[in-house]
Scaffold this active site. Structure first.
Site, mmCIF file in Angstrom:
data_model
loop_
_atom_site.group_PDB
_atom_site.id
_atom_site.type_symbol
_atom_site.label_atom_id
_atom_site.label_comp_id
_atom_site.label_asym_id
_atom_site.label_seq_id
_atom_site.Cartn_x
_atom_site.Cartn_y
_atom_site.Cartn_z
ATOM 1 C CE LYS A 42 -0.637 -2.064 4.474
ATOM 2 N NZ LYS A 42 -1.397 -2.567 5.540
ATOM 3 N NE ARG A 91 -5.301 -5.382 14.158
ATOM 4 C CZ ARG A 91 -5.290 -4.756 13.022
ATOM 5 N NH1 ARG A 91 -5.293 -3.458 12.990
ATOM 6 N NH2 ARG A 91 -5.278 -5.432 11.879
ATOM 7 C CB SER A 130 -0.749 2.070 10.474
ATOM 8 O OG SER A 130 0.046 1.381 11.405
HETATM 9 N N1 COA Z 1 -2.052 -3.174 16.952
HETATM 10 C C1 COA Z 1 -2.475 -2.246 16.108
HETATM 11 N N2 COA Z 1 -2.452 -2.387 14.788
HETATM 12 C C2 COA Z 1 -1.979 -3.529 14.287
HETATM 13 C C3 COA Z 1 -1.513 -4.544 15.106
HETATM 14 C C4 COA Z 1 -1.559 -4.332 16.504
HETATM 15 N N3 COA Z 1 -1.159 -5.251 17.372
HETATM 16 N N4 COA Z 1 -1.115 -5.565 14.329
HETATM 17 C C5 COA Z 1 -1.317 -5.188 13.056
HETATM 18 N N5 COA Z 1 -1.832 -3.959 13.028
HETATM 19 C C6 COA Z 1 -2.266 -3.229 11.845
HETATM 20 C C7 COA Z 1 -1.231 -2.405 11.193
HETATM 21 O O1 COA Z 1 -1.192 -1.103 11.750
HETATM 22 C C8 COA Z 1 -1.708 -2.381 9.760
HETATM 23 O O2 COA Z 1 -2.698 -1.411 9.630
HETATM 24 P P1 COA Z 1 -3.043 -0.751 8.221
HETATM 25 O O3 COA Z 1 -3.391 -1.873 7.278
HETATM 26 O O4 COA Z 1 -4.169 0.102 8.567
HETATM 27 O O5 COA Z 1 -1.821 0.000 7.800
HETATM 28 C C9 COA Z 1 -2.380 -3.716 9.576
HETATM 29 O O6 COA Z 1 -2.645 -4.195 10.878
HETATM 30 C C10 COA Z 1 -1.565 -4.690 8.812
HETATM 31 O O7 COA Z 1 -0.291 -4.793 9.373
HETATM 32 P P2 COA Z 1 1.039 -4.622 8.486
HETATM 33 O O8 COA Z 1 2.143 -4.620 9.447
HETATM 34 O O9 COA Z 1 0.947 -3.468 7.600
HETATM 35 O O10 COA Z 1 1.066 -5.795 7.532
HETATM 36 P P3 COA Z 1 0.591 -7.267 7.599
HETATM 37 O O11 COA Z 1 -0.024 -7.613 8.904
HETATM 38 O O12 COA Z 1 -0.221 -7.415 6.402
HETATM 39 O O13 COA Z 1 1.911 -8.146 7.451
HETATM 40 C C11 COA Z 1 4.076 -8.700 6.712
HETATM 41 C C12 COA Z 1 3.145 -7.609 7.203
HETATM 42 C C13 COA Z 1 5.401 -8.047 6.481
HETATM 43 C C14 COA Z 1 4.242 -9.746 7.819
HETATM 44 C C15 COA Z 1 3.494 -9.351 5.465
HETATM 45 O O14 COA Z 1 3.002 -8.358 4.597
HETATM 46 C C16 COA Z 1 4.526 -10.161 4.745
HETATM 47 O O15 COA Z 1 4.856 -11.234 5.170
HETATM 48 N N6 COA Z 1 5.055 -9.610 3.634
HETATM 49 C C17 COA Z 1 6.114 -10.215 2.861
HETATM 50 C C18 COA Z 1 5.614 -10.948 1.635
HETATM 51 C C19 COA Z 1 5.285 -12.365 1.974
HETATM 52 O O16 COA Z 1 6.055 -13.095 2.567
HETATM 53 N N7 COA Z 1 4.091 -12.782 1.547
HETATM 54 C C20 COA Z 1 3.597 -14.115 1.791
HETATM 55 C C21 COA Z 1 2.949 -14.205 3.128
HETATM 56 S S1 COA Z 1 2.364 -15.835 3.423
#
Ligand code: COA
Length: 165
Positions: A42, A91, A130
């Site tokens: 994003k 969450r 976020s």
């Molecule tokens: N408290 C508050 N907010 C939280 C939270 C918590 N404990 N945990 C997660 N969030 C929120 C984040 O703020 C974010 O909010 P937004 O979407 O409004 O910005 C949302 O949850 C998602 O979290 P984010 O950290 O942006 O990404 P994700 O949870 O989708 O995962 C990775 C991040 C890096 C772990 C994931 O994208 C990844 O593995 N990427 C690499 C590519 C990959 O390996 N893909 C295959 C996966 S099987």
């Protein structure tokens, strides 16, 4: 054997929900790496360097935290570093389906028997994301108490710079 964990995310920006997970996970493991994804799918408000800077400042009182960044597949990064666990915050039930899918896919890709460890988010922060923080702040609402003070300052700075453009 040292127990090492990684908490990966985009942290755009880091919130008190993330901080809650980081503080709790850091007590469970010898070291906790916060891995910031470099190529966010994003559109991000903060650059990678800015996201890392904010995390560094707000976690400086936690001794066993390491900050790093990665791009590409999370499982490759985990395998290269041999982490014992990947931390995820849950969450609400709505997070569950996505999280179980990701954990099960990753479990196939991990080569060192890495476990995904879920921590239930503190209910006081379960509504935070976020994106919601950015939306409220950009429309002039207060995010005090929902993000660390330094994050709040940086959001204000960033939004006023964007407005001036
Ligand atoms: N408290 C508050 N907010 C939280 C939270 C918590 N404990 N945990 C997660 N969030 C929120 C984040 O703020 C974010 O909010 P937004 O979407 O409004 O910005 C949302 O949850 C998602 O979290 P984010 O950290 O942006 O990404 P994700 O949870 O989708 O995962 C990775 C991040 C890096 C772990 C994931 O994208 C990844 O593995 N990427 C690499 C590519 C990959 O390996 N893909 C295959 C996966 S099987």
């Amino acid at each position: 054997m040292k127990r090492t964990a990684v908490y990966a995310g985009s942290f755009d920006p880091i919130t008190n929900g993330h901080m809650d997970i980081i503080r709790r996970a850091s007590k469970m493991f010898d070291s906790l790496t916060i891995a910031v994804i470099a190529n966010v799918s994003k559109k991000s408000l903060f650059t990678l360097d800015e996201r890392v800077d904010i995390i560094r400042r707000v976690t400086e009182d936690i001794p066993n935290v390491v900050i790093d960044n990665f791009s590409g597949l999370l499982a490759d990064y985990v395998n290269e570093n041999g982490f014992s666990a990947v931390i995820r915050g849950l969450r609400a039930t709505t997070d569950f389906e996505y999280e179980i899918q990701m954990a099960q896919m990753n479990a196939r890709l991990y080569t060192e028997g890495t476990e995904t460890v879920f921590l239930m988010t503190n209910p006081g922060y379960s509504f935070i994301s976020s994106s919601l923080i950015k939306e409220v702040a950009s429309l002039g609402g207060s995010v005090k108490g929902l993000v660390p003070r330094y994050t709040e300052i940086k959001i204000k700075e960033k939004l006023s710079m964007e407005e001036a453009k």
